[in-house]
Design an enzyme around this catalytic site. Structure first.
Site, PDB file in Angstrom:
ATOM      1  N   GLY D  84       0.813  -1.216   0.000  1.00 27.22           N
ATOM      2  CA  GLY D  84       0.000   0.000   0.000  1.00 27.22           C
ATOM      3  C   GLY D  84       0.841   1.258   0.000  1.00 27.22           C
ATOM      4  O   GLY D  84       2.060   1.224  -0.241  1.00 27.22           O
ATOM      5  N   CYS D  85       0.194   2.366   0.298  1.00 24.58           N
ATOM      6  CA  CYS D  85       0.829   3.666   0.066  1.00 24.58           C
ATOM      7  C   CYS D  85       1.916   4.006   1.086  1.00 24.58           C
ATOM      8  O   CYS D  85       2.989   4.465   0.720  1.00 24.58           O
ATOM      9  CB  CYS D  85      -0.208   4.764  -0.032  1.00 24.58           C
ATOM     10  SG  CYS D  85      -1.476   4.790   1.231  1.00 24.58           S
ATOM     11  N   TYR D  86       1.648   3.828   2.395  1.00 30.09           N
ATOM     12  CA  TYR D  86       2.681   4.190   3.357  1.00 30.09           C
ATOM     13  C   TYR D  86       3.946   3.353   3.147  1.00 30.09           C
ATOM     14  O   TYR D  86       5.051   3.904   3.041  1.00 30.09           O
ATOM     15  CB  TYR D  86       2.170   4.027   4.795  1.00 30.09           C
ATOM     16  CG  TYR D  86       1.167   5.063   5.229  1.00 30.09           C
ATOM     17  CD1 TYR D  86       1.398   6.419   5.037  1.00 30.09           C
ATOM     18  CD2 TYR D  86      -0.018   4.699   5.867  1.00 30.09           C
ATOM     19  CE1 TYR D  86       0.480   7.378   5.458  1.00 30.09           C
ATOM     20  CE2 TYR D  86      -0.937   5.650   6.291  1.00 30.09           C
ATOM     21  CZ  TYR D  86      -0.684   6.993   6.091  1.00 30.09           C
ATOM     22  OH  TYR D  86      -1.582   7.925   6.511  1.00 30.09           O
TER      23      TYR D  86
END
Lengths: 276, 276, 276, 276
Positions: D84-86
């Site tokens: 995901g993004c983090y």
């Protein structure tokens, strides 16, 4: 509870009436922020809300809680039906023009733009940030439910039946509603006459700020207040009156307007506790 | 430069004409995104822009660059006056209704809501983030400059002089313009007839998406495209036609519309390089 | 003017000093919101601001106007250098930890996120709505000017020279600044001890709201107030102290903090006229 | 279905594993966007997610789907755990520094700011527009679930156990995540050396844009792309390396990164169908 004089109801329409009945039986003053008691005619309610009125026996008790129009009736009402943001902005925007007979009431068009708090605080996927951010859209046309109360009050002001076009829009801000209204003028009316009619109508109103001919209202100036700001213009090219109004949909468009009504009902100073 | 065939001008009105003159003299095709050549009548220009037309000798060369209305003329034009966001959204929104004679043109009211890119990219204290964020306001009433070109094109469509009410608004988003139009219907028109008139008018248009009776357009769906989305409704309560349109003010409302015109002028496929 | 006791200066650094000199000569108390008198050492000022200090002769008069640290000195100061939003949020966030000796001061990292009003109100193309809307970015690294005053005050608290990492960010909101700070703990410190150290340090402070271990501050709760909200956590995985602070960059981060200092200086109640 | 080669799972953790089991049994390649197969050690999963791993028998099949780190393994994997993004923003931000041994891995602090799409699309009262608009807050400290996969990958890069501080924040924008990382340098490293280490590591990567020493990344430039933009700085005052990264949390931070992995797995050109 016996020591309570006044009950505020902030509930969905239909549900509000269920709570209003026992409160009224117990003799409490009810200030209802739902639509249940804003429309005096239960048939109109049924037409717009798709269900029989949930408590028609309370309707004779109810007063439409717009202080600028019904101040005296509010002072003795058992049930105050406090209006929401769209009706307040449109009815107050048109009240001076209709009562002074300035406009042809068959030509009224109202466009409103609302911030997201106008939809209430609920877990709804259409209200999450990415759905509203960076987006503009109209909705609820052509027969938005609030037209029932709007046209009721406009008809009382005009002293004949009024039907209007109303287009609500949703914009990416939290608080604030802006309404722009046009209508064709009856006969010759210039800017000065229109301005004077509005100034006369709202003279002494603590929560109405009438702009002059050199400025237009912006929502940011009314956020967290109970103020409605209004401006009026004449367009000679189209022989139309233009009216602009702004308010906080959680302020004059909801919560603080209900407090203003309570102040009236219980003989407090009308501005008590309310941000000017 | 000799090897240039086409010059795009993205300059303030007045300034654009100064550059257009030598470009035309050198035989270049000019696509101008300013207002300088959108209004065919220099007296109307002077009335709305407060100054004599800067280059009236070029006006006979100029074509109003809206492909959906003037596709053939654009193909051979020397000077293409590419329209901006408000006119595109209003003219295309009304074109089917006026050319099919559905509405009383004296009753047209257009309300538009624009994102901040509509004002252009300039260092102006009224455009900084805290001035626009969390704010809604109308401006530029009652005689916005773009009315000159809007009414010119609407009059051509209606085959008689058309004067309308137009109220622009500014909302806190970067890109996107939403327009809502109302007008009283001439005679009996139902939703199906209105929908059909719009479908007929826009048949085959690559950049117009016509909604059906079950959805309304939202600006987010047209951002970064050359698309305009339009929906039409009939309001039997008020005998009015309602039209809704959305576009990206930097797309169909400005830059990509100019590219669409260039494609036409230079015999490229009309959709070449343009996001559908 | 002779009847003025106190002058507020809200000017760019460099310019502020020019106005401060005659005001001080005339015996006025000056409350300066620029950076000109926040750094006691003119060489540090020259290093960070790239110019010789404009009025070093006034520096002995100046007090860093953070009431929670210098309340007594403010009460008699001739020149109060009122701090801005980044320094206030970082210095108050670290003051309890440094004065109680909880952390290793060589390991401090502060990240701040600011709304757009932090940049002031000026016509600058980088501040217009479309540049800030829907955007996040860091800037001003690694040697932001405000580090000069931040490290000065942290060094006073720690009683030794402190150098920190500071990364400011810009986010799409108008008002509000959020700061997150980490530092490695000196020895064993648990959440309760950290919480107690912060509670002790801020005991009785009217404008500091210390969160408990079950909530973190959010900027929306401090907008239009002079309040700073702070929370402290211990991370046993990394042996770090985490501190979070929020304030309104126009409130406790600027204007109302200056009023708080004036209240102190002129013996008004400290909270007079200030929203709690 | 027999003719399907590849299944994408975009489901909550726990639920994703339930669907992955039969898909794997049927011989499909699974690209899972949940956290279920990102952490190789089921005990770490249990520690961070508070439940036993739902399908540990599939873990030997799983590859952490970050192409820049595990390109070869992805090409033959049965189960690709797409990050995901983090994690993407932090792991790629630190990968060059850790593999080149530039920093002391015990001093890493990562602060991320995320737009609202990072939380997914669900009807949740904490995600409605008025809750996120005009607000900034940190959350999920000190032990955010994604630390499990972040530290796993950083440890592989560093070839020893790495534990970091990570503070996520929520800001009022829809799409975009910005991460700022600091760590103390091991020995003397100047800006040129740091820049070179990053340039070497990302040489030839189609979706990594490395800034030079004169600009910092901004989220708006990566929206609707599969690009991550990274900048690196050296702060001689604090002997720290500073790293900045931005990506679209629905692009490189989720959906398009999964497509990039599919391209690799099925021998399509890695950039096929992906916006550069």
């Amino acid at each position: 509870r016996e020591d309570v004089d006044c009950v505020f109801l902030a509930l969905p329409h239909g549900v509000a009436a269920e709570f209003a009945v026992p409160c009224r039986k117990a003799g409490k003053v009810v200030i209802d922020l739902s639509a249940d008691f804003r429309v005096y005619d239960p048939e109109v309610y049924a037409d717009f809300y798709g269900a029989a009125h949930p408590a028609p026996e309370l309707l004779p008790d109810a007063v439409y809680g717009l202080p600028e129009l019904h101040r005296d009736a509010i002072k003795t009402a058992g049930l105050i039906a406090s209006p929401g943001c769209y009706p307040t902005s449109i009815i107050l925007g048109l009240a001076p023009a209709l009562s002074a007979g300035l406009i042809d009431s068959t030509t009224i068009v109202a466009n409103s733009i609302s911030g997201a708090t106008g939809a209430g605080r609920k877990a709804d996927a259409s209200l999450i940030f990415p759905e509203i951010d960076e987006n503009l859209r109209a909705y609820g046309v052509p027969k938005h439910r609030h037209l029932s109360e709007i046209e009721q009050e406009l008809s009382l002001l005009a002293k004949h039946n009024v039907t209007i076009s109303f287009i609500p829009h949703l914009a990416p801000l939290a608080r604030g509603i802006q309404t722009s209204i046009t209508a064709i003028l009856k006969g010759e009316v210039d800017a000065e006459q229109a301005q004077q009619a509005y100034a006369d109508f709202f003279a002494g109103e603590p929560f109405v700020l009438l702009h002059g001919q050199d400025s237009l209202p912006a929502t940011r100036n009314v956020v967290r207040t109970n103020r409605i700001e209004i401006a009026v213009r004449v367009d000679p090219r189209t022989s139309r009156l233009l009216v602009f109004s702004v308010e906080d949909n959680l302020g004059k468009g909801a919560a603080t307007q209900a407090v203003q009504a309570m102040n009236l009902r219980f003989d407090f100073p009308e501005t008590e506790g309310l941000p000017l």
